[in-house]
Design a protein around this motif. Structure first.
Motif, PDB file in Angstrom:
ATOM      1  N   VAL A  78      20.294  43.532 -35.136  1.00  0.00           N
ATOM      2  CA  VAL A  78      19.545  44.560 -34.581  1.00  0.00           C
ATOM      3  C   VAL A  78      19.894  45.926 -34.748  1.00  0.00           C
ATOM      4  CG1 VAL A  78      18.106  45.225 -32.498  1.00  0.00           C
ATOM      5  CG2 VAL A  78      18.651  42.881 -32.886  1.00  0.00           C
ATOM      6  N   ALA A  79      18.909  46.712 -35.374  1.00  0.00           N
ATOM      7  CA  ALA A  79      19.449  48.231 -35.771  1.00  0.00           C
ATOM      8  C   ALA A  79      18.386  49.007 -34.623  1.00  0.00           C
ATOM      9  CB  ALA A  79      19.008  48.724 -37.287  1.00  0.00           C
ATOM     10  N   VAL A  80      19.132  49.978 -33.871  1.00  0.00           N
ATOM     11  CA  VAL A  80      18.324  50.561 -32.977  1.00  0.00           C
ATOM     12  C   VAL A  80      18.218  52.282 -33.335  1.00  0.00           C
ATOM     13  CG1 VAL A  80      18.068  51.732 -30.818  1.00  0.00           C
ATOM     14  CG2 VAL A  80      18.740  49.247 -30.944  1.00  0.00           C
ATOM     15  N   VAL A  81      17.180  52.795 -33.830  1.00  0.00           N
ATOM     16  CA  VAL A  81      17.056  54.194 -34.555  1.00  0.00           C
ATOM     17  C   VAL A  81      16.940  55.102 -33.173  1.00  0.00           C
ATOM     18  CG1 VAL A  81      15.709  55.585 -35.929  1.00  0.00           C
ATOM     19  CG2 VAL A  81      15.938  53.083 -36.693  1.00  0.00           C
ATOM     20  N   ARG A 126      12.964  53.032 -32.279  1.00  0.00           N
ATOM     21  CA  ARG A 126      12.517  51.941 -32.978  1.00  0.00           C
ATOM     22  C   ARG A 126      13.808  50.873 -32.996  1.00  0.00           C
ATOM     23  NH1 ARG A 126       7.804  51.904 -35.277  1.00  0.00           N
ATOM     24  NH2 ARG A 126       8.451  50.317 -36.893  1.00  0.00           N
ATOM     25  N   PHE A 127      13.288  49.654 -32.914  1.00  0.00           N
ATOM     26  CA  PHE A 127      14.107  48.455 -33.133  1.00  0.00           C
ATOM     27  C   PHE A 127      13.688  47.749 -34.576  1.00  0.00           C
ATOM     28  CE2 PHE A 127      13.370  48.309 -28.233  1.00  0.00           C
ATOM     29  CZ  PHE A 127      14.373  49.348 -28.013  1.00  0.00           C
ATOM     30  N   CYS A 128      14.706  47.458 -35.293  1.00  0.00           N
ATOM     31  CA  CYS A 128      14.555  46.761 -36.497  1.00  0.00           C
ATOM     32  C   CYS A 128      15.555  45.597 -36.581  1.00  0.00           C
ATOM     33  CB  CYS A 128      14.688  47.631 -37.700  1.00  0.00           C
ATOM     34  SG  CYS A 128      13.654  48.866 -37.896  1.00  0.00           S
ATOM     35  N   LYS A 129      14.900  44.315 -36.694  1.00  0.00           N
ATOM     36  CA  LYS A 129      15.694  43.143 -36.443  1.00  0.00           C
ATOM     37  C   LYS A 129      15.805  42.419 -37.805  1.00  0.00           C
ATOM     38  CE  LYS A 129      15.905  38.543 -33.787  1.00  0.00           C
ATOM     39  NZ  LYS A 129      14.942  37.863 -32.902  1.00  0.00           N
ATOM     40  N   PHE A 130      17.078  42.167 -38.145  1.00  0.00           N
ATOM     41  CA  PHE A 130      17.384  41.767 -39.718  1.00  0.00           C
ATOM     42  C   PHE A 130      17.885  40.357 -39.627  1.00  0.00           C
ATOM     43  CE2 PHE A 130      17.499  46.525 -39.916  1.00  0.00           C
ATOM     44  CZ  PHE A 130      17.234  46.691 -41.178  1.00  0.00           C
ATOM     45  N   TYR A 131      17.381  39.348 -40.189  1.00  0.00           N
ATOM     46  CA  TYR A 131      17.630  38.337 -40.586  1.00  0.00           C
ATOM     47  C   TYR A 131      18.221  38.083 -42.281  1.00  0.00           C
ATOM     48  CZ  TYR A 131      15.361  36.244 -36.683  1.00  0.00           C
ATOM     49  OH  TYR A 131      14.684  35.829 -35.507  1.00  0.00           O
ATOM     50  N   SER A 164      11.789  35.345 -35.796  1.00  0.00           N
ATOM     51  CA  SER A 164      11.266  35.829 -34.269  1.00  0.00           C
ATOM     52  C   SER A 164      11.514  37.374 -33.967  1.00  0.00           C
ATOM     53  CB  SER A 164      11.678  34.999 -33.272  1.00  0.00           C
ATOM     54  OG  SER A 164      11.119  35.589 -32.075  1.00  0.00           O
ATOM     55  N   PRO A 165      10.261  37.846 -33.577  1.00  0.00           N
ATOM     56  CA  PRO A 165      10.562  39.397 -33.139  1.00  0.00           C
ATOM     57  C   PRO A 165      11.199  39.680 -31.770  1.00  0.00           C
ATOM     58  CG  PRO A 165       8.264  38.915 -32.845  1.00  0.00           C
ATOM     59  CD  PRO A 165       8.907  37.636 -33.476  1.00  0.00           C
ATOM     60  N   LYS A 225      10.625  42.967 -27.868  1.00  0.00           N
ATOM     61  CA  LYS A 225      10.396  42.711 -29.194  1.00  0.00           C
ATOM     62  C   LYS A 225      10.761  43.642 -30.044  1.00  0.00           C
ATOM     63  CE  LYS A 225       6.677  39.316 -28.186  1.00  0.00           C
ATOM     64  NZ  LYS A 225       5.195  38.938 -28.577  1.00  0.00           N
ATOM     65  N   ALA A 226      11.036  43.415 -31.350  1.00  0.00           N
ATOM     66  CA  ALA A 226      11.333  44.549 -32.350  1.00  0.00           C
ATOM     67  C   ALA A 226      10.134  45.043 -33.029  1.00  0.00           C
ATOM     68  CB  ALA A 226      12.119  43.984 -33.566  1.00  0.00           C
ATOM     69  N   HIS A 227      10.157  46.179 -33.342  1.00  0.00           N
ATOM     70  CA  HIS A 227       9.061  47.039 -33.920  1.00  0.00           C
ATOM     71  C   HIS A 227       8.919  46.335 -35.582  1.00  0.00           C
ATOM     72  CE1 HIS A 227      10.226  49.756 -31.019  1.00  0.00           C
ATOM     73  NE2 HIS A 227       8.989  50.232 -31.076  1.00  0.00           N
TER      74      HIS A 227
END
Length: 328
Positions: free
Chosen positions: A111-114, A294-299, A314-315, A323-325
């Motif tokens: 999970v990346a938090v900007v 912003r939250f970005c979720k990487f699989y 899943s977000p 939930k991720a954006h």
């Protein structure tokens, strides 16, 4: 020594000299080929998978997961390019297919938090087995945000303070776990990265339910009571009817529930007041940062060396982050 003896000695030396072989000429060695390492290749590995059971960690790395999507996000045109980013890892056990076989696999997720500042310096500890959640400083669990240095910069004396990528790291050594109490070890498995969004009302503030664990023999009574939807008298009578509670425990149980409801309402009021106060004392710059966070979720990307996870994305991040954006 006679002349004949000297001559014989000389003759015995000559054959030895003649037996000396000329050195073999080795064929030229072929150039060895090593695949160049990508600059952010180990970024996902360096990010600690928070909340993963220690004995499951090795299984997470048994596959060659491909996180090129995370790496590309920092390139020009990527969603994280030129931004200050805080990364934390987690794992999601899912039933997936790999080489014509379905199995439950711990899928690594990043999970990346900007954000211009760390999203939090705390960790939440919660589980079904624990009676209440704990919100504690990361440092108590030997966790902290640390700068990530790309591979090409590690040989040089790079200024770590200029890093734009920070990862949630844990310095707890697995080898030292055997010296810790079981409850302490288990805490790591119940950890969740904590985040408090002051502009969003917490789920607990909105909830009108209380978890009831009434300590009574021969076994405790576990239930949920909603003070807006449930009528206490009817609720208690139903438990007696279902033989979860005895008639002589009725009044004591009702008082117990009333006290739990009072505690929950008080906690909700305090949380609301705390949130309003935090917003009132916040600078305009900090307010803007929270609103643009912003939250970005990487699989992992699909690859022949790892299970395909494209159908289980899943977000949802966790109960604190929501939930991720964006899911990539």
């Amino acid at each position: 020594m006679s002349k004949g003896t000297k001559r014989n000695a000389k003759q015995t030396e000559e054959p030895k000299q003649r037996k000396k072989r000329s050195p073999k000429i080795k064929p030229p060695k072929q150039d060895e080929y090593f695949e160049d390492k990508r600059n952010l290749e180990d970024l996902w590995r360096e990010t600690f998978p928070v909340g993963t059971e220690w004995d499951q960690l090795d299984s997470v790395y048994q596959y060659k997961w491909n996180f090129s999507n995370l790496e590309n996000a920092f390139e020009e045109g990527g969603v994280l390019h030129g931004k200050r980013v805080y990364l934390f890892g987690c794992t999601e056990p899912q039933l997936v297919w790999f080489k014509d076989e379905s199995k439950v696999v711990c899928i690594p997720v990043v999970v990346a938090v900007v954000s211009p500042f760390p999203p939090s310096d705390k960790i939440g500890i919660n589980s079904v087995q624990r009676e209440s959640e704990e919100i504690i400083p990361m440092t108590q669990m030997k966790m902290d945000w640390v700068p990530y240095i790309p591979l090409e910069d590690r040989a040089s004396q790079v200024d770590r303070l200029k890093s734009q990528i920070f990862i949630l790291s844990c310095t707890q050594r697995r080898a030292a776990l055997k010296h810790l109490k079981l409850d302490r070890v288990k805490k790591y498995e119940y950890c969740l990265p904590y985040f408090y969004q002051p502009f969003k009302e917490d789920e607990l503030e909105q909830s009108t339910e209380v978890q009831i664990m009434f300590p009574v023999e021969p076994k405790p009574v576990f239930c949920e009571f909603d003070w807006e939807l449930d009528e206490l008298e009817e609720f208690t009578d139903k438990l007696i009817e279902e033989e979860e509670l005895s008639e002589d425990q009725k009044d004591t149980f009702k008082e117990f529930v009333k006290e739990k409801v009072r505690e929950a309402k008080k906690a909700n009021r305090e949380a609301s007041e705390s949130r309003r106060k935090a917003i009132a004392e916040m600078s305009e710059e900090t307010k803007a940062a929270f609103e643009t966070m912003r939250f970005c979720k990487f699989y992992p990307m699909q690859s022949p060396d790892a299970p395909d996870v494209s159908n289980v994305k899943s977000p949802f991040i966790n109960r604190y982050y929501g939930k991720a954006h964006e899911v990539l």
